[in-house]
Write an enzyme that holds these catalytic residues in place. Sequence first.
Site, short mmCIF file in Angstrom:
data_model
loop_
_atom_site.label_atom_id
_atom_site.label_comp_id
_atom_site.label_asym_id
_atom_site.label_seq_id
_atom_site.Cartn_x
_atom_site.Cartn_y
_atom_site.Cartn_z
N CYS A 1 0.74 -1.34 0.35
CA CYS A 1 -0.05 0.14 0.03
C CYS A 1 1.46 1.52 -0.58
CB CYS A 1 -1.20 0.03 1.45
SG CYS A 1 -2.31 -1.28 1.11
N CYS B 1 -14.30 -0.45 6.31
CA CYS B 1 -13.27 -1.07 5.00
C CYS B 1 -13.16 -0.17 3.99
CB CYS B 1 -13.87 -2.61 4.80
SG CYS B 1 -13.92 -3.75 6.46
N HIS C 1 -9.20 3.54 -2.53
CA HIS C 1 -7.34 2.72 -1.98
C HIS C 1 -7.35 2.11 -3.19
CE1 HIS C 1 -3.85 2.02 -0.39
NE2 HIS C 1 -4.64 0.81 0.88
#
Lengths: 379, 379
Positions: free
Chosen positions: B81, B199, B320
């Site tokens: 990430c 999430c 994301h």
Amino acid sequence: MPAWEGVSVLGVGTTMFGKQPELTGPELVRQAVFEALDDAGVDSVDAVFAGTVFGAPGTIQRALQTCGIVEVPIITIENACASGTSAFHEACRAVDSGAFGNVLALGVETMTHHFGGAIHPEPTDREGRQGLAMPSIYAMSASRYQSVYGVTDEQLAMVSVKNHQHAVGNPRAQHQRVVTVDEVLESRLVADPLTILQCCSIADAAAAAVVGRTRDGLGVRVRSSALRSGALWDHRSPNVWGWDIVASTAQDAFTSAGVSCSDIDLFEVHDAFTIGEIVTLEALGLAPVGEGALLAESGHSALGGPQPVNPSGGLLSRGHPLGATGLAQVAEVVWQLRHDAGSRQVDGAVLGVVETMGGGTAGVDGNGCVVAVLEREDR
Amino acid sequence: MPAWEGVSVLGVGTTMFGKQPELTGPELVRQAVFEALDDAGVDSVDAVFAGTVFGAPGTIQRALQTCGIVEVPIITIENACASGTSAFHEACRAVDSGAFGNVLALGVETMTHHFGGAIHPEPTDREGRQGLAMPSIYAMSASRYQSVYGVTDEQLAMVSVKNHQHAVGNPRAQHQRVVTVDEVLESRLVADPLTILQCCSIADAAAAAVVGRTRDGLGVRVRSSALRSGALWDHRSPNVWGWDIVASTAQDAFTSAGVSCSDIDLFEVHDAFTIGEIVTLEALGLAPVGEGALLAESGHSALGGPQPVNPSGGLLSRGHPLGATGLAQVAEVVWQLRHDAGSRQVDGAVLGVVETMGGGTAGVDGNGCVVAVLEREDR
């Protein structure tokens, strides 16, 4: 620009090369890294640049923690077949800039778990959508090259014969056996005119180098390295696939090092397929365009000849575990320049060159090439 | 060590964030890169560092050729990430060292083609073999944290409520809608206690920044950045997953920049899950350990509060897309420090921080964290 001052390879290490599905990526990394650290006489490094193409996220970090390498910056680089050499180049640049002391350059690939045969082209890849896996791209290059320059199938095969002969002296090579021109030509056809003995095979391996400031009496100096992207081939180019980028990158590296091709004692180059070595050697300047095939035929590029190419066996015979290849090439040149290469030693070697081309399967659009010039330190 | 002198972000660009399966990686890259080049007022760069986790080999090179960025070195970085922020850090280091003039930092990810739902753990991954995908790891952290510090489900949910509220002002965010605490808690349970609105969701996007020497009156200075690997969590640590590496990396970055946490006007941090933002803010120093949940509850970390966190909506609401996230965070901080963030502007912002943690699924063994301190130039 890419000339380094006071940058040396202090130590190298590799695993065996070949199909080793019983070993995980982290296990391969540990073997190569411990050997390289031990060879360099250091027990820690200040940063890590690691090359891998298909390695799972976390592979490198997980492996290095078990080597006691923790908290330091770790940069994992994917630059197709040139991933390992790109990591080496970045490690050299980091040491040259003074940002770090000792830096670990590392490459690893576990291919047997990923691929049953050839690497699958990506679905978003233009060539891939047309069925052009790597062997097909190289085969088209070979066909055009043969047509333009009148090179025979036998001359192509001689590159494979030479590199297999070299690998007999390399106890870590994947294919340590002599092959004849007839065997090469009679082996299974993969993509006309390339038979399977003219194609590198998939493998699992890791290789590593510790790069640091030059210390008297230790290691091998990195005179220069260069990294370019793009321009693997242009449809307007008179050359076949790969020539353009290798030529421009090599020119960068040679100019920065203040050397010319004729000064170099040995080369480790990207012979993923026999045609690849031929075209690459022309791009490096060992032969005029169209005459690269004569280098293997005449013995010029064989061990015992004036400028041996791929004394390790090259990608064709040492094996080509993508991310590990660049560092394996560096390790071979370091061993050769230390005069520590056993029965495959190039006598009196002082200057060596590493060249790796990364093409992905997006070959036409280009990817990357790295060329580095290394020198025995006591010169 | 990671303090940069005279390094600035000259321009930034991003795509929309969200599920955009109709766009390829190269198409997303083109959008972000053209906007960043235009914003910086330059038409070329001297090197590229690009972050992507699952991008196919060649994606970056292919995309950049169509942007007219050819022949320059391109280094593709995979650091989970933190891939994009790692690319940003390396671009800053390259400019700081004088190796290059203008350097492009880039991140891209196309996730909808790869994943139907959560990211699959790699089969060689220790946690993966035990079924520990990322939501499970964060859920275990959240459970332990709640048990030790008495934090309620409602307090966890308030982080999501805040970041969704912020995203309403971000026309490029994936989820531009207000949610309530009840909605968050009543949404589908993913891994107890984390519901789906706690999430981050998968997305497709690219983001880019042009980094170069500081020029009067233009851009945003990069005071420092730091990159560490390993030590995401240690079973001997009293803290939950992620705290240790964020704390040590932030300390590096703050010390190098000569700032403390209380000086910072806004933060873009790694809120992949609600518990992630809470633990990260404690590690950065915004609250003592165990009191991070109070920051959203009290409004301290909300737009209009003293230290807004994730004014863009964060990973939870902007989305994301792994490799793109770090550069999206950089872009948000740059817009904020230029006072160009529209309805989500943090009034009078002078100092901003970007923090990204890369965990892969090999979370326990560590991977990487990057923290950067950016400053409005006319300070």
